[in-house]
Design a protein around this motif. Structure first.
Motif, PDB file in Angstrom:
ATOM      1  N   ILE A   6       0.822  -1.263   0.050  1.00  0.00           N
ATOM      2  CA  ILE A   6      -0.092  -0.156  -0.037  1.00  0.00           C
ATOM      3  C   ILE A   6       0.980   1.298   0.112  1.00  0.00           C
ATOM      4  N   PRO A   7       2.035   1.426   0.846  1.00  0.00           N
ATOM      5  CA  PRO A   7       2.513   2.537   0.841  1.00  0.00           C
ATOM      6  C   PRO A   7       3.451   2.764  -0.477  1.00  0.00           C
ATOM      7  N   VAL A   8       3.792   1.645  -0.933  1.00  0.00           N
ATOM      8  CA  VAL A   8       4.570   1.809  -2.345  1.00  0.00           C
ATOM      9  C   VAL A   8       3.664   2.297  -3.315  1.00  0.00           C
ATOM     10  N   ALA A   9       2.478   1.727  -3.572  1.00  0.00           N
ATOM     11  CA  ALA A   9       1.432   1.817  -4.493  1.00  0.00           C
ATOM     12  C   ALA A   9       1.194   3.586  -4.183  1.00  0.00           C
ATOM     13  N   LEU A  10       0.842   3.877  -2.948  1.00  0.00           N
ATOM     14  CA  LEU A  10       0.454   5.384  -2.931  1.00  0.00           C
ATOM     15  C   LEU A  10       1.436   6.177  -3.410  1.00  0.00           C
ATOM     16  N   LEU A  11       2.659   6.046  -2.954  1.00  0.00           N
ATOM     17  CA  LEU A  11       3.864   7.067  -3.211  1.00  0.00           C
ATOM     18  C   LEU A  11       4.124   6.880  -4.791  1.00  0.00           C
ATOM     19  N   VAL A  12       4.234   5.883  -5.451  1.00  0.00           N
ATOM     20  CA  VAL A  12       4.655   5.772  -6.998  1.00  0.00           C
ATOM     21  C   VAL A  12       3.420   6.457  -7.551  1.00  0.00           C
ATOM     22  N   ALA A  13       1.971   6.394  -6.983  1.00  0.00           N
ATOM     23  CA  ALA A  13       0.956   7.270  -7.858  1.00  0.00           C
ATOM     24  C   ALA A  13       1.298   8.549  -7.609  1.00  0.00           C
ATOM     25  N   LEU A  23       8.549   0.193  10.402  1.00  0.00           N
ATOM     26  CA  LEU A  23       8.306   1.519  10.908  1.00  0.00           C
ATOM     27  C   LEU A  23       9.720   2.372  10.319  1.00  0.00           C
ATOM     28  N   LEU A  24      10.476   1.719   9.895  1.00  0.00           N
ATOM     29  CA  LEU A  24      11.959   2.355   9.335  1.00  0.00           C
ATOM     30  C   LEU A  24      11.271   3.367   8.234  1.00  0.00           C
ATOM     31  N   LEU A  32      13.702   1.523   2.429  1.00  0.00           N
ATOM     32  CA  LEU A  32      13.505   1.041   4.193  1.00  0.00           C
ATOM     33  C   LEU A  32      12.916   0.061   4.302  1.00  0.00           C
ATOM     34  N   LEU A  33      11.557  -0.229   3.292  1.00  0.00           N
ATOM     35  CA  LEU A  33      10.918  -1.436   3.521  1.00  0.00           C
ATOM     36  C   LEU A  33      11.384  -2.551   3.224  1.00  0.00           C
ATOM     37  N   LEU A  34      12.223  -2.481   2.039  1.00  0.00           N
ATOM     38  CA  LEU A  34      13.323  -3.714   1.716  1.00  0.00           C
ATOM     39  C   LEU A  34      14.298  -3.883   3.020  1.00  0.00           C
ATOM     40  N   VAL A  35      14.817  -2.967   3.632  1.00  0.00           N
ATOM     41  CA  VAL A  35      15.542  -3.147   4.708  1.00  0.00           C
ATOM     42  C   VAL A  35      14.931  -3.837   5.862  1.00  0.00           C
ATOM     43  N   ALA A  36      13.797  -3.346   6.075  1.00  0.00           N
ATOM     44  CA  ALA A  36      13.130  -3.887   7.399  1.00  0.00           C
ATOM     45  C   ALA A  36      12.940  -5.510   7.030  1.00  0.00           C
ATOM     46  N   TYR A  37      12.399  -5.993   5.733  1.00  0.00           N
ATOM     47  CA  TYR A  37      12.331  -7.527   5.488  1.00  0.00           C
ATOM     48  C   TYR A  37      13.740  -7.973   5.562  1.00  0.00           C
TER      49      TYR A  37
END
Length: 221
Positions: free
Chosen positions: A89-96, A156-157, A199-204
């Motif tokens: 969802i955050p990736v989708a919103l920010l790319v839009a 949360l990063l 940062l989401l990638l780093v989180a995982y």
């Protein structure tokens, strides 16, 4: 360009059919079909999403849930889960929002060409308000995902990118009719999306590392 696009569409279809044959997943078939519809319908008739003010939604769906769920289904051999959807969802919103902000200086040309994009349809105040709502929603999705235990705590990063979002938001109003001034904030908007995704990638990666080194540690609430 038409020939090149056709080649890539055919290549994508062949790869999709191979994956479908090896995974046998109905979910993957649905994701692939929807992906082709969203891609072709972005500018192509009869859907022409971008001409109807639906370009951002099409981009969000295509670069968010469809991509992440598609990858998840392939790797889990057909399984679906809530976690990859929420994470997308955050990736989708920010790319839009990249498309959304880039449409602001193009609104007069788009209107002349019959593209009824959101900046064409709405007032500057409404467009800026829409940006703020969408960018806040991207952070809310992460926080809610972590609090409900759907996403891992390291997600949360992504909140570290809030200063970038605030910078873009503060630059929209004073540069709304100044394309050259807006360009700098358009660049920051792209960096916002890239940084959030990284940062989401780093989180995982943290989740994977902890799972390998300390299997008893749970990074989900």
């Amino acid at each position: 360009m038409a020939t090149l696009a056709t080649v890539f569409y055919v290549a994508a279809a062949v790869i999709g059919l191979v994956l479908l044959a090896t995974r046998g997943s109905v979910a993957l078939l649905v994701i692939g079909v929807v992906g082709f519809i969203v891609s072709l319908g972005y500018t192509g008739p009869p859907l022409k999403f971008v001409y109807r003010g639906l370009g951002e939604i099409a981009v969000a769906i295509g670069f968010g849930p469809l991509m992440l769920l598609g990858a998840y289904v392939v790797q889990t051999r057909g399984a679906l889960a809530l976690e990859p959807f929420v994470a997308s969802i955050p990736v989708a919103l920010l790319v839009a929002l990249i498309l959304y902000v880039n449409e602001i200086p193009d609104r007069r040309g788009d209107a002349h060409a019959g593209k009824r994009t959101l900046p064409v349809r709405f007032s500057p105040a409404a467009v800026i308000g829409g940006y703020n709502v969408a960018v806040v929603a991207s952070y809310v999705a992460v926080v809610v995902g972590v609090v409900t235990g759907v996403l891992p705590v390291p997600a949360l990063l992504m909140l570290l990118t809030i200063p970038l979002a605030r910078r873009v938001s503060s630059g929209l109003a004073p540069n709304y009719d100044n394309p050259y001034g807006l360009m700098a904030f358009m660049g920051v908007n792209v960096r916002l999306h890239l940084a959030a995704g990284a940062l989401l990638l780093v989180a995982y990666l943290i989740v994977l590392a902890v799972g390998a080194l300390a299997p008893g540690v749970d990074l989900f609430l």
